[in-house]
Design a protein around this motif. Structure first.
Motif, PDB file in Angstrom:
ATOM      1  N   ALA A 114       0.847  -1.189   0.000  1.00 11.32           N
ATOM      2  CA  ALA A 114       0.000   0.000   0.000  1.00 11.32           C
ATOM      3  C   ALA A 114       0.884   1.243   0.000  1.00 11.32           C
ATOM      4  CB  ALA A 114      -0.927   0.006   1.219  1.00 11.32           C
ATOM      5  N   ARG A 115       0.479   2.226  -0.757  1.00 11.84           N
ATOM      6  CA  ARG A 115       1.214   3.486  -0.758  1.00 11.84           C
ATOM      7  C   ARG A 115       0.883   4.293   0.489  1.00 11.84           C
ATOM      8  NH1 ARG A 115       3.428   4.707  -5.798  1.00 11.84           N
ATOM      9  NH2 ARG A 115       2.510   3.587  -7.569  1.00 11.84           N
ATOM     10  N   LYS A 116       1.890   4.924   1.026  1.00 14.19           N
ATOM     11  CA  LYS A 116       1.693   5.873   2.121  1.00 14.19           C
ATOM     12  C   LYS A 116       2.489   7.120   1.755  1.00 14.19           C
ATOM     13  CE  LYS A 116       1.743   6.411   7.147  1.00 14.19           C
ATOM     14  NZ  LYS A 116       2.151   5.818   8.434  1.00 14.19           N
ATOM     15  N   ASP A 117       1.852   7.995   0.988  1.00 15.98           N
ATOM     16  CA  ASP A 117       2.547   9.157   0.436  1.00 15.98           C
ATOM     17  C   ASP A 117       2.664  10.283   1.462  1.00 15.98           C
ATOM     18  OD1 ASP A 117       2.891   7.897  -1.923  1.00 15.98           O
ATOM     19  OD2 ASP A 117       1.426   9.057  -3.064  1.00 15.98           O
ATOM     20  N   SER A 118       3.798  10.949   1.422  1.00 13.28           N
ATOM     21  CA  SER A 118       4.053  12.101   2.293  1.00 13.28           C
ATOM     22  C   SER A 118       3.406  13.348   1.683  1.00 13.28           C
ATOM     23  CB  SER A 118       5.562  12.313   2.425  1.00 13.28           C
ATOM     24  OG  SER A 118       6.098  12.706   1.170  1.00 13.28           O
ATOM     25  N   PRO A 119       3.390  14.469   2.408  1.00 15.85           N
ATOM     26  CA  PRO A 119       2.812  15.703   1.862  1.00 15.85           C
ATOM     27  C   PRO A 119       3.505  16.181   0.587  1.00 15.85           C
ATOM     28  CG  PRO A 119       3.007  15.874   4.239  1.00 15.85           C
ATOM     29  CD  PRO A 119       3.695  14.606   3.840  1.00 15.85           C
ATOM     30  N   ASN A 120       4.799  15.914   0.445  1.00 13.74           N
ATOM     31  CA  ASN A 120       5.518  16.375  -0.746  1.00 13.74           C
ATOM     32  C   ASN A 120       5.831  15.250  -1.733  1.00 13.74           C
ATOM     33  OD1 ASN A 120       7.547  14.968   0.510  1.00 13.74           O
ATOM     34  ND2 ASN A 120       8.897  16.726   0.828  1.00 13.74           N
ATOM     35  N   GLY A 121       5.327  14.059  -1.475  1.00  8.20           N
ATOM     36  CA  GLY A 121       5.528  12.938  -2.382  1.00  8.20           C
ATOM     37  C   GLY A 121       6.839  12.206  -2.200  1.00  8.20           C
ATOM     38  N   LYS A 122       7.698  12.669  -1.303  1.00 11.29           N
ATOM     39  CA  LYS A 122       8.977  12.015  -1.063  1.00 11.29           C
ATOM     40  C   LYS A 122       8.793  10.841  -0.106  1.00 11.29           C
ATOM     41  CE  LYS A 122      11.269  15.136  -3.441  1.00 11.29           C
ATOM     42  NZ  LYS A 122      11.938  14.796  -4.721  1.00 11.29           N
ATOM     43  N   ARG A 123       9.744   9.909  -0.173  1.00  9.41           N
ATOM     44  CA  ARG A 123       9.727   8.771   0.754  1.00  9.41           C
ATOM     45  C   ARG A 123      10.784   9.006   1.816  1.00  9.41           C
ATOM     46  NH1 ARG A 123      10.339   4.843  -4.299  1.00  9.41           N
ATOM     47  NH2 ARG A 123       8.443   5.505  -5.404  1.00  9.41           N
ATOM     48  N   TYR A 124      10.355   9.009   3.054  1.00 10.71           N
ATOM     49  CA  TYR A 124      11.303   9.245   4.145  1.00 10.71           C
ATOM     50  C   TYR A 124      10.674   8.824   5.463  1.00 10.71           C
ATOM     51  CZ  TYR A 124       8.447  13.454   4.869  1.00 10.71           C
ATOM     52  OH  TYR A 124       7.392  14.326   5.085  1.00 10.71           O
ATOM     53  N   ALA A 125      11.463   8.882   6.519  1.00 10.61           N
ATOM     54  CA  ALA A 125      10.967   8.542   7.860  1.00 10.61           C
ATOM     55  C   ALA A 125      11.440   9.593   8.851  1.00 10.61           C
ATOM     56  CB  ALA A 125      11.458   7.163   8.277  1.00 10.61           C
ATOM     57  N   ARG A 126      10.598   9.878   9.808  1.00  9.02           N
ATOM     58  CA  ARG A 126      10.973  10.757  10.917  1.00  9.02           C
ATOM     59  C   ARG A 126      11.176   9.900  12.155  1.00  9.02           C
ATOM     60  NH1 ARG A 126      10.774  15.815   9.392  1.00  9.02           N
ATOM     61  NH2 ARG A 126       9.263  16.564   7.837  1.00  9.02           N
ATOM     62  N   LYS A 127      12.290  10.107  12.832  1.00  8.40           N
ATOM     63  CA  LYS A 127      12.599   9.305  14.006  1.00  8.40           C
ATOM     64  C   LYS A 127      12.168  10.001  15.281  1.00  8.40           C
ATOM     65  CE  LYS A 127      16.426   6.722  11.964  1.00  8.40           C
ATOM     66  NZ  LYS A 127      17.829   6.269  12.100  1.00  8.40           N
ATOM     67  N   THR A 128      11.898   9.191  16.288  1.00  7.55           N
ATOM     68  CA  THR A 128      11.547   9.723  17.598  1.00  7.55           C
ATOM     69  C   THR A 128      12.824  10.098  18.344  1.00  7.55           C
ATOM     70  OG1 THR A 128      11.603   7.500  18.563  1.00  7.55           O
ATOM     71  CG2 THR A 128       9.500   8.254  17.670  1.00  7.55           C
ATOM     72  N   ARG A 129      12.691  10.666  19.527  1.00  2.54           N
ATOM     73  CA  ARG A 129      13.862  11.094  20.298  1.00  2.54           C
ATOM     74  C   ARG A 129      14.789   9.941  20.662  1.00  2.54           C
ATOM     75  NH1 ARG A 129      11.530  15.593  24.611  1.00  2.54           N
ATOM     76  NH2 ARG A 129      10.906  17.146  23.029  1.00  2.54           N
ATOM     77  N   ASP A 130      14.217   8.752  20.808  1.00  5.99           N
ATOM     78  CA  ASP A 130      15.060   7.598  21.165  1.00  5.99           C
ATOM     79  C   ASP A 130      15.648   6.896  19.936  1.00  5.99           C
ATOM     80  OD1 ASP A 130      12.821   6.439  20.135  1.00  5.99           O
ATOM     81  OD2 ASP A 130      12.289   5.297  21.940  1.00  5.99           O
TER      82      ASP A 130
END
Length: 208
Positions: A114-130
């Motif tokens: 399944a696609r999970k598109d970001s607001p700008n169409g890029k593929r990336y991940a944001r990490k938590t503080r840990d």
């Protein structure tokens, strides 16, 4: 486990029922469910005809799976992988980008990712503080996990069909041999015009 609201495609890509279904399938994962990703991939290879996917599409899925760091797909972890097309192409044996996009769409249409598109169409991940992955955008492998039981069943059915076809071919080979030798007997030992029968048999064998 995948959860949250429905994500629509970025840019000009239109929303499809297959894409929508894939996102809902992603949420239908039993708590604690997990499966070996490469064992599941082998089942997919066996069931490819029943799922309507090609070898090239499987090559792209293989590349996507290689970006998932664990050997086991689990609902307790993020199932979103976010490689760029360049990275995917390298792991898909240098597949051209246009071809890559086509097979990615085929995986979505087949309900395997399944696609999970970001607001700008890029593929990336944001990490938590840990340092753990928090929010990721790319391709979710959750449909694979959710459908693993179905995929394994289809693979078992395909294997049963393969064995049955092999059995039928063996029977046919024996029948062809027996008929050919019986025709030889009557040609040599019984009076009559058996040549036409032999020609009919040869025509049937050639058609097979």
């Amino acid at each position: 486990m995948e959860s949250g609201s429905v994500t629509t495609p970025f840019g000009r890509r239109s929303m499809t029922l297959a894409s929508l279904a894939g996102q809902f399938i992603s949420r239908d994962i039993e708590p604690g469910k997990s499966v070996d990703k490469w064992k599941l991939f082998r089942s997919l290879c066996a069931a490819k005809r029943r799922l309507g996917i090609s070898d090239r599409t499987l090559a792209v899925l293989n590349a996507l799976l290689s970006f998932y760091p664990e050997s086991t797909l689990s609902g307790e972890t993020s199932l979103v992988v976010f490689p760029s097309n360049v990275q995917l192409s390298l792991r898909a044996h240098g597949m051209a980008e246009a071809t890559l996009r086509r097979h990615l769409a085929a995986l979505v249409d087949a309900g395997l990712v399944a696609r999970k598109d970001s607001p700008n169409g890029k593929r990336y991940a944001r990490k938590t503080r840990d340092g753990a992955i928090g929010t990721a955008f790319g391709f979710s492998l959750a449909p694979l996990l959710a459908r693993s039981g179905e995929i394994e069943r289809l693979a078992a059915e395909a294997e049963a069909d393969r064995i049955e076809l092999q059995r039928l071919r063996e029977r046919l080979t024996l029948c062809r041999r027996d008929i050919a030798k019986l025709i030889d007997v009557v040609l040599e030992e019984l009076p009559g015009d058996w040549t036409s029968l032999q020609e009919d048999f040869r025509s049937l064998v050639q058609a097979i």
